[in-house]
Design a protein around this motif. Sequence first.
Motif, PDB file in Angstrom:
ATOM      1  N   ILE A 154      26.645  27.894  46.541  1.00 22.96           N
ATOM      2  CA  ILE A 154      25.942  28.647  45.320  1.00 22.96           C
ATOM      3  C   ILE A 154      25.891  30.141  46.013  1.00 22.96           C
ATOM      4  O   ILE A 154      25.115  30.358  47.110  1.00 22.96           O
ATOM      5  N   VAL A 155      26.669  31.122  45.436  1.00 28.55           N
ATOM      6  CA  VAL A 155      26.292  32.520  45.783  1.00 28.55           C
ATOM      7  C   VAL A 155      25.309  32.902  44.901  1.00 28.55           C
ATOM      8  O   VAL A 155      25.236  32.760  43.736  1.00 28.55           O
ATOM      9  N   ALA A 156      23.789  33.304  45.453  1.00 34.34           N
ATOM     10  CA  ALA A 156      22.716  33.401  44.880  1.00 34.34           C
ATOM     11  C   ALA A 156      23.189  34.508  43.496  1.00 34.34           C
ATOM     12  O   ALA A 156      22.399  34.035  42.313  1.00 34.34           O
ATOM     13  N   ALA A 157      23.826  35.537  43.853  1.00 35.86           N
ATOM     14  CA  ALA A 157      23.641  36.679  42.707  1.00 35.86           C
ATOM     15  C   ALA A 157      24.492  36.107  41.608  1.00 35.86           C
ATOM     16  O   ALA A 157      24.076  36.420  40.527  1.00 35.86           O
ATOM     17  N   SER A 158      25.611  35.626  42.044  1.00 36.17           N
ATOM     18  CA  SER A 158      26.481  35.083  40.787  1.00 36.17           C
ATOM     19  C   SER A 158      25.697  34.006  39.829  1.00 36.17           C
ATOM     20  O   SER A 158      25.843  33.830  38.678  1.00 36.17           O
ATOM     21  N   ALA A 159      24.938  33.064  40.659  1.00 35.52           N
ATOM     22  CA  ALA A 159      24.428  31.811  39.998  1.00 35.52           C
ATOM     23  C   ALA A 159      23.310  32.541  39.104  1.00 35.52           C
ATOM     24  O   ALA A 159      22.955  31.983  38.036  1.00 35.52           O
ATOM     25  N   GLN A 160      22.699  33.562  39.685  1.00 32.36           N
ATOM     26  CA  GLN A 160      21.569  33.856  39.006  1.00 32.36           C
ATOM     27  C   GLN A 160      21.926  34.387  37.559  1.00 32.36           C
ATOM     28  O   GLN A 160      21.204  34.385  36.508  1.00 32.36           O
ATOM     29  N   LEU A 161      23.118  35.038  37.536  1.00 34.32           N
ATOM     30  CA  LEU A 161      23.578  35.842  36.287  1.00 34.32           C
ATOM     31  C   LEU A 161      24.274  34.712  35.402  1.00 34.32           C
ATOM     32  O   LEU A 161      23.804  34.714  34.277  1.00 34.32           O
ATOM     33  N   SER A 162      24.931  33.576  35.992  1.00 35.46           N
ATOM     34  CA  SER A 162      25.320  32.734  34.783  1.00 35.46           C
ATOM     35  C   SER A 162      24.453  31.601  34.762  1.00 35.46           C
ATOM     36  O   SER A 162      24.380  30.980  33.536  1.00 35.46           O
ATOM     37  N   GLY A 163      23.330  31.325  35.544  1.00 31.06           N
ATOM     38  CA  GLY A 163      22.618  30.103  35.464  1.00 31.06           C
ATOM     39  C   GLY A 163      23.446  28.876  35.898  1.00 31.06           C
ATOM     40  O   GLY A 163      22.835  27.768  35.756  1.00 31.06           O
ATOM     41  N   LYS A 164      24.672  28.588  36.207  1.00 31.30           N
ATOM     42  CA  LYS A 164      25.536  27.709  36.470  1.00 31.30           C
ATOM     43  C   LYS A 164      25.896  27.574  38.031  1.00 31.30           C
ATOM     44  O   LYS A 164      26.256  28.476  38.516  1.00 31.30           O
ATOM     45  N   THR A 165      25.925  26.189  38.443  1.00 31.62           N
ATOM     46  CA  THR A 165      26.643  26.137  39.781  1.00 31.62           C
ATOM     47  C   THR A 165      27.551  24.825  39.517  1.00 31.62           C
ATOM     48  O   THR A 165      27.462  24.075  38.469  1.00 31.62           O
ATOM     49  N   ASN A 166      28.189  24.395  40.656  1.00 26.71           N
ATOM     50  CA  ASN A 166      28.981  23.223  40.810  1.00 26.71           C
ATOM     51  C   ASN A 166      28.232  21.970  41.409  1.00 26.71           C
ATOM     52  O   ASN A 166      28.925  21.182  41.586  1.00 26.71           O
ATOM     53  N   CYS A 167      26.977  22.125  41.605  1.00 22.23           N
ATOM     54  CA  CYS A 167      26.137  21.364  42.230  1.00 22.23           C
ATOM     55  C   CYS A 167      25.684  20.074  41.565  1.00 22.23           C
ATOM     56  O   CYS A 167      25.477  20.318  40.425  1.00 22.23           O
ATOM     57  N   ARG A 168      25.637  18.974  42.140  1.00 18.61           N
ATOM     58  CA  ARG A 168      24.854  17.860  41.436  1.00 18.61           C
ATOM     59  C   ARG A 168      23.739  17.354  42.419  1.00 18.61           C
ATOM     60  O   ARG A 168      23.536  17.876  43.641  1.00 18.61           O
ATOM     61  N   ASP A 169      22.775  16.658  41.700  1.00 16.04           N
ATOM     62  CA  ASP A 169      21.444  16.396  42.497  1.00 16.04           C
ATOM     63  C   ASP A 169      21.956  15.538  43.482  1.00 16.04           C
ATOM     64  O   ASP A 169      22.647  14.525  43.609  1.00 16.04           O
ATOM     65  N   GLY A 170      21.226  15.835  44.783  1.00 17.70           N
ATOM     66  CA  GLY A 170      21.390  15.171  46.086  1.00 17.70           C
ATOM     67  C   GLY A 170      22.565  15.899  46.822  1.00 17.70           C
ATOM     68  O   GLY A 170      22.746  15.578  47.916  1.00 17.70           O
ATOM     69  N   ASP A 171      23.406  16.758  46.483  1.00 17.40           N
ATOM     70  CA  ASP A 171      24.381  17.427  46.989  1.00 17.40           C
ATOM     71  C   ASP A 171      23.789  18.152  48.211  1.00 17.40           C
ATOM     72  O   ASP A 171      22.728  18.506  47.761  1.00 17.40           O
ATOM     73  N   VAL A 172      24.432  18.491  49.377  1.00 10.49           N
ATOM     74  CA  VAL A 172      23.938  19.333  50.452  1.00 10.49           C
ATOM     75  C   VAL A 172      24.381  20.847  49.964  1.00 10.49           C
ATOM     76  O   VAL A 172      25.554  21.122  49.797  1.00 10.49           O
ATOM     77  N   ALA A 173      23.407  21.586  49.439  1.00  8.91           N
ATOM     78  CA  ALA A 173      23.706  23.081  49.074  1.00  8.91           C
ATOM     79  C   ALA A 173      23.660  24.030  49.954  1.00  8.91           C
ATOM     80  O   ALA A 173      22.715  23.984  50.824  1.00  8.91           O
ATOM     81  N   THR A 174      24.631  24.830  50.156  1.00  5.16           N
ATOM     82  CA  THR A 174      24.445  26.121  50.922  1.00  5.16           C
ATOM     83  C   THR A 174      24.417  27.232  50.018  1.00  5.16           C
ATOM     84  O   THR A 174      25.243  27.800  49.093  1.00  5.16           O
ATOM     85  N   ILE A 175      23.230  27.862  50.064  1.00  7.33           N
ATOM     86  CA  ILE A 175      23.090  29.131  49.345  1.00  7.33           C
ATOM     87  C   ILE A 175      23.163  30.456  50.073  1.00  7.33           C
ATOM     88  O   ILE A 175      22.481  30.548  51.164  1.00  7.33           O
ATOM     89  N   SER A 176      24.086  31.125  49.503  1.00  8.96           N
ATOM     90  CA  SER A 176      24.015  32.483  50.177  1.00  8.96           C
ATOM     91  C   SER A 176      24.110  33.729  49.313  1.00  8.96           C
ATOM     92  O   SER A 176      23.731  33.763  47.946  1.00  8.96           O
ATOM     93  N   GLY A 177      24.033  34.963  50.047  1.00  7.18           N
ATOM     94  CA  GLY A 177      23.883  36.198  49.367  1.00  7.18           C
ATOM     95  C   GLY A 177      22.367  36.518  48.680  1.00  7.18           C
ATOM     96  O   GLY A 177      22.317  37.116  47.623  1.00  7.18           O
ATOM     97  N   MET A 178      21.559  36.435  49.542  1.00  6.50           N
ATOM     98  CA  MET A 178      20.082  36.524  49.392  1.00  6.50           C
ATOM     99  C   MET A 178      19.504  37.591  50.429  1.00  6.50           C
ATOM    100  O   MET A 178      19.614  37.633  51.625  1.00  6.50           O
ATOM    101  N   SER A 179      18.625  38.575  49.893  1.00  5.60           N
ATOM    102  CA  SER A 179      17.793  39.123  50.803  1.00  5.60           C
ATOM    103  C   SER A 179      16.490  38.291  51.084  1.00  5.60           C
ATOM    104  O   SER A 179      16.041  37.342  50.392  1.00  5.60           O
ATOM    105  N   THR A 180      15.779  38.825  51.996  1.00  4.52           N
ATOM    106  CA  THR A 180      14.601  38.050  52.337  1.00  4.52           C
ATOM    107  C   THR A 180      13.860  37.602  51.381  1.00  4.52           C
ATOM    108  O   THR A 180      13.053  36.666  51.038  1.00  4.52           O
ATOM    109  N   LYS A 181      13.743  38.617  50.247  1.00  3.13           N
ATOM    110  CA  LYS A 181      12.744  38.634  49.218  1.00  3.13           C
ATOM    111  C   LYS A 181      13.262  37.552  48.173  1.00  3.13           C
ATOM    112  O   LYS A 181      12.276  37.125  47.431  1.00  3.13           O
ATOM    113  N   GLU A 182      14.285  37.278  47.907  1.00  3.78           N
ATOM    114  CA  GLU A 182      14.915  36.380  47.069  1.00  3.78           C
ATOM    115  C   GLU A 182      14.867  34.831  47.826  1.00  3.78           C
ATOM    116  O   GLU A 182      15.065  33.738  46.791  1.00  3.78           O
TER     117      GLU A 182
END
Length: 102
Positions: free
Chosen positions: A29-57
């Motif tokens: 999940i690239v945080a910036a684009s996921a927050q804009l679209s609200g969609k990911t290709n993840c399913r419950d239980g997947d090991v997710a790597t979330i990138s593109g975030m500042s410390t505050k995010e």
Amino acid sequence: MEKLVLTAAFALACHCAPSHADDERSCEIVAASAQLSGKTNCRDGDVATISGMSTKEVPEAIARYCDFWAQIVVLPDASTTDASSHFVVCKYRRRDAAPSQP
């Protein structure tokens, strides 16, 4: 007796052999684009790597995408020169929205 031992050995081998159903899926999940679209290709239980975030995010991303009952790892992103950039590795849990903060 020989049949019993053979049956027990077969049952043990079947139980211990890894199956494809046990394989964990992973997603990114690239945080910036996921927050804009609200969609990911993840399913419950997947090991997710979330990138593109500042410390505050980071807290909002964890609240939105991570299963609180599984391990959550937050690491600095070594691939960027910005020391405040982080990524999160966790089990994905779908939520409609992150809890609002007062």
